[in-house]
Design a protein around this motif. Structure first.
Motif, PDB file in Angstrom:
ATOM      1  N   HIS A 226       0.845  -1.200   0.000  1.00 45.26           N
ATOM      2  CA  HIS A 226       0.000   0.000   0.000  1.00 45.26           C
ATOM      3  C   HIS A 226       0.879   1.248   0.000  1.00 45.26           C
ATOM      4  CE1 HIS A 226      -4.077  -1.557   0.503  1.00 45.26           C
ATOM      5  NE2 HIS A 226      -3.543  -2.511   1.255  1.00 45.26           N
ATOM      6  N   LEU A 227       0.274   2.359  -0.402  1.00 44.34           N
ATOM      7  CA  LEU A 227       0.952   3.655  -0.368  1.00 44.34           C
ATOM      8  C   LEU A 227       0.180   4.591   0.550  1.00 44.34           C
ATOM      9  CD1 LEU A 227       1.673   4.140  -4.190  1.00 44.34           C
ATOM     10  CD2 LEU A 227       3.328   3.578  -2.403  1.00 44.34           C
TER      11      LEU A 227
ATOM     12  N   ALA B   4      11.395   5.176   0.978  1.00 38.74           N
ATOM     13  CA  ALA B   4      11.536   6.525   0.406  1.00 38.74           C
ATOM     14  C   ALA B   4      10.246   7.324   0.589  1.00 38.74           C
ATOM     15  CB  ALA B   4      11.872   6.406  -1.078  1.00 38.74           C
ATOM     16  N   GLU B   5      10.280   8.564   0.123  1.00 41.53           N
ATOM     17  CA  GLU B   5       9.074   9.411   0.156  1.00 41.53           C
ATOM     18  C   GLU B   5       9.152  10.437  -0.966  1.00 41.53           C
ATOM     19  OE1 GLU B   5       7.913  10.560   4.017  1.00 41.53           O
ATOM     20  OE2 GLU B   5       6.407  11.996   3.327  1.00 41.53           O
TER      21      GLU B   5
ATOM     22  N   TYR C 229      12.435  14.059  -4.115  1.00 40.24           N
ATOM     23  CA  TYR C 229      12.517  12.626  -3.826  1.00 40.24           C
ATOM     24  C   TYR C 229      13.419  12.433  -2.608  1.00 40.24           C
ATOM     25  CZ  TYR C 229      12.913   7.624  -4.455  1.00 40.24           C
ATOM     26  OH  TYR C 229      12.860   6.268  -4.263  1.00 40.24           O
ATOM     27  N   VAL C 230      12.846  11.939  -1.552  1.00 37.45           N
ATOM     28  CA  VAL C 230      13.611  11.643  -0.337  1.00 37.45           C
ATOM     29  C   VAL C 230      13.957  10.155  -0.399  1.00 37.45           C
ATOM     30  CG1 VAL C 230      13.617  11.642   2.182  1.00 37.45           C
ATOM     31  CG2 VAL C 230      12.282  13.370   0.937  1.00 37.45           C
ATOM     32  N   PRO C 231      15.229   9.810  -0.659  1.00 39.00           N
ATOM     33  CA  PRO C 231      15.563   8.390  -0.813  1.00 39.00           C
ATOM     34  C   PRO C 231      15.479   7.645   0.520  1.00 39.00           C
ATOM     35  CG  PRO C 231      17.300   9.823  -1.691  1.00 39.00           C
ATOM     36  CD  PRO C 231      16.393  10.676  -0.869  1.00 39.00           C
ATOM     37  N   PRO C 232      15.476   6.319   0.465  1.00 42.43           N
ATOM     38  CA  PRO C 232      15.529   5.545   1.698  1.00 42.43           C
ATOM     39  C   PRO C 232      16.705   5.998   2.571  1.00 42.43           C
ATOM     40  CG  PRO C 232      15.177   4.087  -0.179  1.00 42.43           C
ATOM     41  CD  PRO C 232      15.423   5.455  -0.734  1.00 42.43           C
ATOM     42  N   PHE C 233      16.551   5.953   3.870  1.00 42.54           N
ATOM     43  CA  PHE C 233      17.589   6.236   4.879  1.00 42.54           C
ATOM     44  C   PHE C 233      17.844   7.730   5.110  1.00 42.54           C
ATOM     45  CE2 PHE C 233      18.638   2.065   3.003  1.00 42.54           C
ATOM     46  CZ  PHE C 233      18.433   1.277   4.121  1.00 42.54           C
TER      47      PHE C 233
ATOM     48  N   TYR D 156       4.293   7.750   0.448  1.00 42.76           N
ATOM     49  CA  TYR D 156       5.370   6.887   0.941  1.00 42.76           C
ATOM     50  C   TYR D 156       4.815   5.500   1.242  1.00 42.76           C
ATOM     51  CZ  TYR D 156       3.362   8.470   5.423  1.00 42.76           C
ATOM     52  OH  TYR D 156       2.511   8.779   6.458  1.00 42.76           O
ATOM     53  N   PRO D 157       5.691   4.485   1.308  1.00 41.49           N
ATOM     54  CA  PRO D 157       5.214   3.137   1.576  1.00 41.49           C
ATOM     55  C   PRO D 157       4.443   3.086   2.895  1.00 41.49           C
ATOM     56  CG  PRO D 157       7.484   3.072   0.844  1.00 41.49           C
ATOM     57  CD  PRO D 157       7.153   4.516   1.087  1.00 41.49           C
ATOM     58  N   ALA D 158       3.305   2.428   2.866  1.00 38.29           N
ATOM     59  CA  ALA D 158       2.384   2.511   4.004  1.00 38.29           C
ATOM     60  C   ALA D 158       2.941   1.900   5.281  1.00 38.29           C
ATOM     61  CB  ALA D 158       1.066   1.845   3.633  1.00 38.29           C
ATOM     62  N   GLU D 159       3.960   1.053   5.157  1.00 44.61           N
ATOM     63  CA  GLU D 159       4.509   0.417   6.357  1.00 44.61           C
ATOM     64  C   GLU D 159       5.654   1.231   6.960  1.00 44.61           C
ATOM     65  OE1 GLU D 159       5.288  -0.281   3.323  1.00 44.61           O
ATOM     66  OE2 GLU D 159       7.222  -1.307   3.097  1.00 44.61           O
ATOM     67  N   ALA D 160       5.971   2.402   6.353  1.00 45.62           N
ATOM     68  CA  ALA D 160       7.193   3.141   6.710  1.00 45.62           C
ATOM     69  C   ALA D 160       7.250   3.561   8.189  1.00 45.62           C
ATOM     70  CB  ALA D 160       7.349   4.364   5.818  1.00 45.62           C
ATOM     71  N   GLY D 161       6.174   4.102   8.717  1.00 48.70           N
ATOM     72  CA  GLY D 161       6.177   4.579  10.106  1.00 48.70           C
ATOM     73  C   GLY D 161       7.070   5.805  10.292  1.00 48.70           C
ATOM     74  N   HIS D 162       7.124   6.326  11.522  1.00 51.01           N
ATOM     75  CA  HIS D 162       7.913   7.526  11.829  1.00 51.01           C
ATOM     76  C   HIS D 162       8.864   7.240  12.982  1.00 51.01           C
ATOM     77  CE1 HIS D 162       4.389   9.150   9.789  1.00 51.01           C
ATOM     78  NE2 HIS D 162       5.079  10.245   9.532  1.00 51.01           N
TER      79      HIS D 162
END
Ligand code: S6P
Ligand code: ZN
Length: 192
Positions: free
Chosen positions: A75-76, A106-107, A139-143, A162-168
């Motif tokens: 999901h996104l 990413a985001e 574009y905010v890359p992973p990490f 952003y990927p729905a599982e990303a969390g904060h």
């Protein structure tokens, strides 16, 4: 525990959402986060100026609107972020900033209105800042931890995905901070 992914769930139905591009809102948003000056203690260089702001009515700093989707891989998640204009001392209003809890996610931020910067950093010492104006996509890359900063006179409004599982993950940024900050010097934004 491994989070479920969309493939292991029932197929959900499509939906559509109306976004106020200029107002910076999402109709029918179920999640509405509002952060006030008092929520920003510890983030600005001039703590006394922040306390003056809190005492003078504790104004709203920024809002985030979301119509949530399942927090599952596949999901996104998406949102409207609306950061109001202002300064704390000489430092422009900004979001807290965060890494993602799942760091390899990413985001995308699409700026819809206003002007400012997306300020970013990695845990291994890299730093970057990209200008945000209407029509600019960052574009905010992973990490990369990320924070938006409003250097204009009107709300800085962005649409983010952003990927729905990303969390904060706010904790690491609350202690590390960002090496680059944006200050108003002689009326102009300067990254220091
Ligand atoms: C989520 C995305 C945004 C921010 C929002 C507020 O991954 O980056 O929705 O949550 O701009 O910033 P912050 O740092 O307080 O979450
Ligand atoms: Zn994020």
């Amino acid at each position: 525990m491994k989070k479920k992914d969309a493939a292991s769930s029932e197929i959900m139905n499509p939906f559509a959402v109306t976004i106020g591009l200029d107002e910076g809102l999402m109709l029918g948003a179920k999640n509405h986060l509002g952060r006030r000056a008092s929520d920003m203690r510890g983030y600005y260089a001039d703590e006394a100026a922040l306390e003056q702001l809190v005492a003078a009515g504790d104004p709203l700093h920024y809002e985030v609107f979301e119509v949530p989707v399942p927090e599952q891989a596949g999901h996104l998640m998406y949102c409207i972020s609306k950061l109001l204009p202002g300064v704390v001392g000489d430092e422009y209003w900004m979001t807290k900033g965060h890494y993602h809890e799942v760091p390899g996610t990413a985001e995308i931020y699409l700026c819809l209105r206003g002007e400012g910067y997306m300020v970013m950093k990695t845990a291994d010492g890299r730093a970057d800042a990209k200008r945000m104006v209407r029509g600019q996509m960052v574009y905010v890359p992973p990490f990369w931890a990320h924070r938006s900063v409003n250097t204009g006179g009107e709300p800085l409004i962005s649409f983010c995905v952003y990927p729905a599982e990303a969390g904060h993950n706010y904790g690491d940024i609350a202690t590390e901070g960002f090496p680059q900050r944006v200050f108003r010097r002689h009326g102009q934004p300067v990254i220091e």
